[in-house]
Design a protein around this motif. Structure first.
Motif, PDB file in Angstrom:
ATOM      1  N   ALA A 159       0.821  -1.212   0.000  1.00 53.48           N
ATOM      2  CA  ALA A 159       0.000   0.000   0.000  1.00 53.48           C
ATOM      3  C   ALA A 159       0.852   1.259   0.000  1.00 53.48           C
ATOM      4  O   ALA A 159       0.426   2.300  -0.481  1.00 53.48           O
ATOM      5  CB  ALA A 159      -0.922  -0.009   1.210  1.00 53.48           C
ATOM      6  N   THR A 160       2.071   1.168   0.546  1.00 47.53           N
ATOM      7  CA  THR A 160       2.908   2.361   0.655  1.00 47.53           C
ATOM      8  C   THR A 160       3.908   2.483  -0.479  1.00 47.53           C
ATOM      9  O   THR A 160       4.629   3.468  -0.555  1.00 47.53           O
ATOM     10  CB  THR A 160       3.678   2.361   1.992  1.00 47.53           C
ATOM     11  N   GLN A 161       3.969   1.481  -1.357  1.00 43.61           N
ATOM     12  CA  GLN A 161       4.914   1.550  -2.466  1.00 43.61           C
ATOM     13  C   GLN A 161       4.335   2.357  -3.621  1.00 43.61           C
ATOM     14  O   GLN A 161       3.156   2.235  -3.927  1.00 43.61           O
ATOM     15  CB  GLN A 161       5.263   0.146  -2.963  1.00 43.61           C
ATOM     16  N   PRO A 162       5.159   3.176  -4.278  1.00 42.38           N
ATOM     17  CA  PRO A 162       4.673   3.907  -5.449  1.00 42.38           C
ATOM     18  C   PRO A 162       4.270   2.934  -6.545  1.00 42.38           C
ATOM     19  O   PRO A 162       4.872   1.872  -6.682  1.00 42.38           O
ATOM     20  CB  PRO A 162       5.894   4.730  -5.894  1.00 42.38           C
ATOM     21  N   PRO A 163       3.262   3.271  -7.345  1.00 40.01           N
ATOM     22  CA  PRO A 163       2.843   2.391  -8.435  1.00 40.01           C
ATOM     23  C   PRO A 163       4.003   2.108  -9.390  1.00 40.01           C
ATOM     24  O   PRO A 163       4.769   3.001  -9.721  1.00 40.01           O
ATOM     25  CB  PRO A 163       1.753   3.199  -9.148  1.00 40.01           C
ATOM     26  N   GLY A 164       4.143   0.864  -9.767  1.00 41.71           N
ATOM     27  CA  GLY A 164       5.172   0.491 -10.739  1.00 41.71           C
ATOM     28  C   GLY A 164       6.524   0.196 -10.134  1.00 41.71           C
ATOM     29  O   GLY A 164       7.425  -0.275 -10.822  1.00 41.71           O
ATOM     30  N   SER A 165       6.683   0.447  -8.817  1.00 43.63           N
ATOM     31  CA  SER A 165       7.981   0.162  -8.209  1.00 43.63           C
ATOM     32  C   SER A 165       8.109  -1.329  -7.963  1.00 43.63           C
ATOM     33  O   SER A 165       7.107  -2.017  -7.761  1.00 43.63           O
ATOM     34  CB  SER A 165       8.122   0.922  -6.892  1.00 43.63           C
ATOM     35  N   PRO A 166       9.345  -1.854  -7.982  1.00 42.58           N
ATOM     36  CA  PRO A 166       9.508  -3.300  -7.779  1.00 42.58           C
ATOM     37  C   PRO A 166       9.141  -3.680  -6.354  1.00 42.58           C
ATOM     38  O   PRO A 166       9.331  -2.902  -5.429  1.00 42.58           O
ATOM     39  CB  PRO A 166      11.002  -3.530  -8.036  1.00 42.58           C
ATOM     40  N   ARG A 167       8.636  -4.892  -6.201  1.00 49.99           N
ATOM     41  CA  ARG A 167       8.293  -5.386  -4.870  1.00 49.99           C
ATOM     42  C   ARG A 167       9.557  -5.645  -4.098  1.00 49.99           C
ATOM     43  O   ARG A 167      10.543  -6.097  -4.644  1.00 49.99           O
ATOM     44  CB  ARG A 167       7.478  -6.664  -4.981  1.00 49.99           C
ATOM     45  N   ARG A 168       9.492  -5.363  -2.794  1.00 48.56           N
ATOM     46  CA  ARG A 168      10.665  -5.645  -1.984  1.00 48.56           C
ATOM     47  C   ARG A 168      10.225  -6.300  -0.680  1.00 48.56           C
ATOM     48  O   ARG A 168       9.052  -6.418  -0.408  1.00 48.56           O
ATOM     49  CB  ARG A 168      11.427  -4.363  -1.683  1.00 48.56           C
ATOM     50  N   GLY A 169      11.203  -6.680   0.105  1.00 49.10           N
ATOM     51  CA  GLY A 169      10.884  -7.283   1.393  1.00 49.10           C
ATOM     52  C   GLY A 169      11.012  -8.783   1.328  1.00 49.10           C
ATOM     53  O   GLY A 169      11.611  -9.349   0.421  1.00 49.10           O
ATOM     54  N   ARG A 170      10.376  -9.420   2.297  1.00 49.88           N
ATOM     55  CA  ARG A 170      10.507 -10.859   2.475  1.00 49.88           C
ATOM     56  C   ARG A 170       9.941 -11.604   1.270  1.00 49.88           C
ATOM     57  O   ARG A 170       8.938 -11.218   0.694  1.00 49.88           O
ATOM     58  CB  ARG A 170       9.707 -11.234   3.717  1.00 49.88           C
ATOM     59  N   ALA A 171      10.629 -12.682   0.919  1.00 48.83           N
ATOM     60  CA  ALA A 171      10.111 -13.537  -0.134  1.00 48.83           C
ATOM     61  C   ALA A 171       8.802 -14.140   0.342  1.00 48.83           C
ATOM     62  O   ALA A 171       8.762 -14.843   1.341  1.00 48.83           O
ATOM     63  CB  ALA A 171      11.108 -14.658  -0.441  1.00 48.83           C
ATOM     64  N   ALA A 172       7.730 -13.819  -0.331  1.00 44.38           N
ATOM     65  CA  ALA A 172       6.420 -14.242   0.140  1.00 44.38           C
ATOM     66  C   ALA A 172       5.998 -15.556  -0.493  1.00 44.38           C
ATOM     67  O   ALA A 172       6.364 -15.861  -1.624  1.00 44.38           O
ATOM     68  CB  ALA A 172       5.386 -13.173  -0.185  1.00 44.38           C
ATOM     69  N   GLY A 173       5.212 -16.316   0.263  1.00 45.51           N
ATOM     70  CA  GLY A 173       4.692 -17.564  -0.242  1.00 45.51           C
ATOM     71  C   GLY A 173       3.471 -17.317  -1.102  1.00 45.51           C
ATOM     72  O   GLY A 173       3.086 -16.167  -1.337  1.00 45.51           O
ATOM     73  N   PRO A 174       2.814 -18.375  -1.540  1.00 44.60           N
ATOM     74  CA  PRO A 174       1.660 -18.253  -2.425  1.00 44.60           C
ATOM     75  C   PRO A 174       0.558 -17.394  -1.820  1.00 44.60           C
ATOM     76  O   PRO A 174      -0.084 -16.629  -2.515  1.00 44.60           O
ATOM     77  CB  PRO A 174       1.198 -19.704  -2.600  1.00 44.60           C
ATOM     78  N   GLU A 175       0.365 -17.537  -0.500  1.00 45.81           N
ATOM     79  CA  GLU A 175      -0.700 -16.774   0.131  1.00 45.81           C
ATOM     80  C   GLU A 175      -0.448 -15.274  -0.025  1.00 45.81           C
ATOM     81  O   GLU A 175      -1.351 -14.492  -0.308  1.00 45.81           O
ATOM     82  CB  GLU A 175      -0.781 -17.146   1.608  1.00 45.81           C
TER      83      GLU A 175
END
Lengths: 71, 176
Positions: free
Chosen positions: A44-60
């Motif tokens: 929600a706080t990332q600008p549109p189009g920016s790459p995802r960051r943070g923990r490698a998330a599972g399928p959920e």
């Protein structure tokens, strides 16, 4: 401060509060619930189009990502 | 040196929400024990995630000057327990949510010595406010100042409650 109780012999009182440590799987499951909220906030706080960051998330988490408005 | 909890929570509010997970890792065993002592192991297993979600949602209200988040987390866990108890039917029809602590389960954790049962009866008979204060100090090893954070009352109030609770239990605690 603990002397306030220990001076009156709190061994029995403490024994009443003795519990087994939690199983690692329980702690992990609880953290997973938190990670879902963390991931949602990060998106929600990332600008549109920016790459995802943070923990490698599972399928959920991936499911949450796809459903997030504006992601 | 590791950042204190206050710094991590502040960081979690400034674009790094994942910093909050480190706070959780530091206190998860203690918070689970807090829940298990009061509601049993199964309920603790079930409620721990709810504590983290509520804490994460409420972290904007955390005072970053407080280096240690454990009392604050216990306060949230206490609210989660209240909600848990209030959602359960009370078979006796007399106990409010705050007095629904599962003391039978506490007794079951120990032997059936008469002294244990007497002490549990005495704890049950204490006003909830006094019992809460006493157990935060005896079980969670909190200072009165920390217990005041959990309970949301002034430190002096906690001290008064502790004094009354100890006075009531002293004969039992001194018994051999």
């Amino acid at each position: 401060m603990t002397e306030d109780v220990t001076e009156h012999g709190d061994g029995l009182l403490r024994a009443l509060g003795r519990v087994e440590p939690p199983r690692p799987a329980v702690l992990e499951a609880a953290r997973e619930a938190l990670w879902s909220a963390v991931a949602a906030e990060m998106l929600a706080t990332q600008p549109p189009g920016s790459p995802r960051r943070g923990r490698a998330a599972g399928p959920e988490h991936e499911h949450h990502h796809r459903d997030e408005p504006g992601s | 040196m590791d950042a204190d909890d206050g710094l991590l929570i502040e960081r979690s509010l400034r674009g790094r929400p994942d910093a909050f997970v480190e706070v959780v890792r530091r206190h998860e065993a203690a918070v689970h024990a807090f829940l298990a002592r009061r509601a049993g192991r199964q309920a603790a297993d079930d409620l721990l995630g709810e504590v983290w979600l509520r804490a994460f949602a409420a972290r904007g209200g955390y005072d970053p000057a407080r280096a240690g988040a454990r009392p604050w987390l216990y306060g949230i866990a206490r609210n989660v327990l209240r909600a848990h108890w209030s959602a359960r039917p009370d078979p006796a029809g007399v106990a409010g949510p705050e007095s629904a602590d599962p003391w039978d389960e506490v007794v079951d954790r120990l032997d059936s010595a008469a002294q244990v049962r007497t002490l549990v009866s005495a704890l049950r008979a204490l006003p909830v406010t006094e019992r809460d204060a006493l157990l935060l100090v005896a079980w969670e090893q909190l200072t009165p100042a920390e217990a005041a954070v959990v309970l949301g009352v002034p430190q002096g109030t906690v001290r008064s409650r502790l004094h009354r609770a100890r006075s009531a239990l002293r004969p039992l605690l001194e018994e051999k």
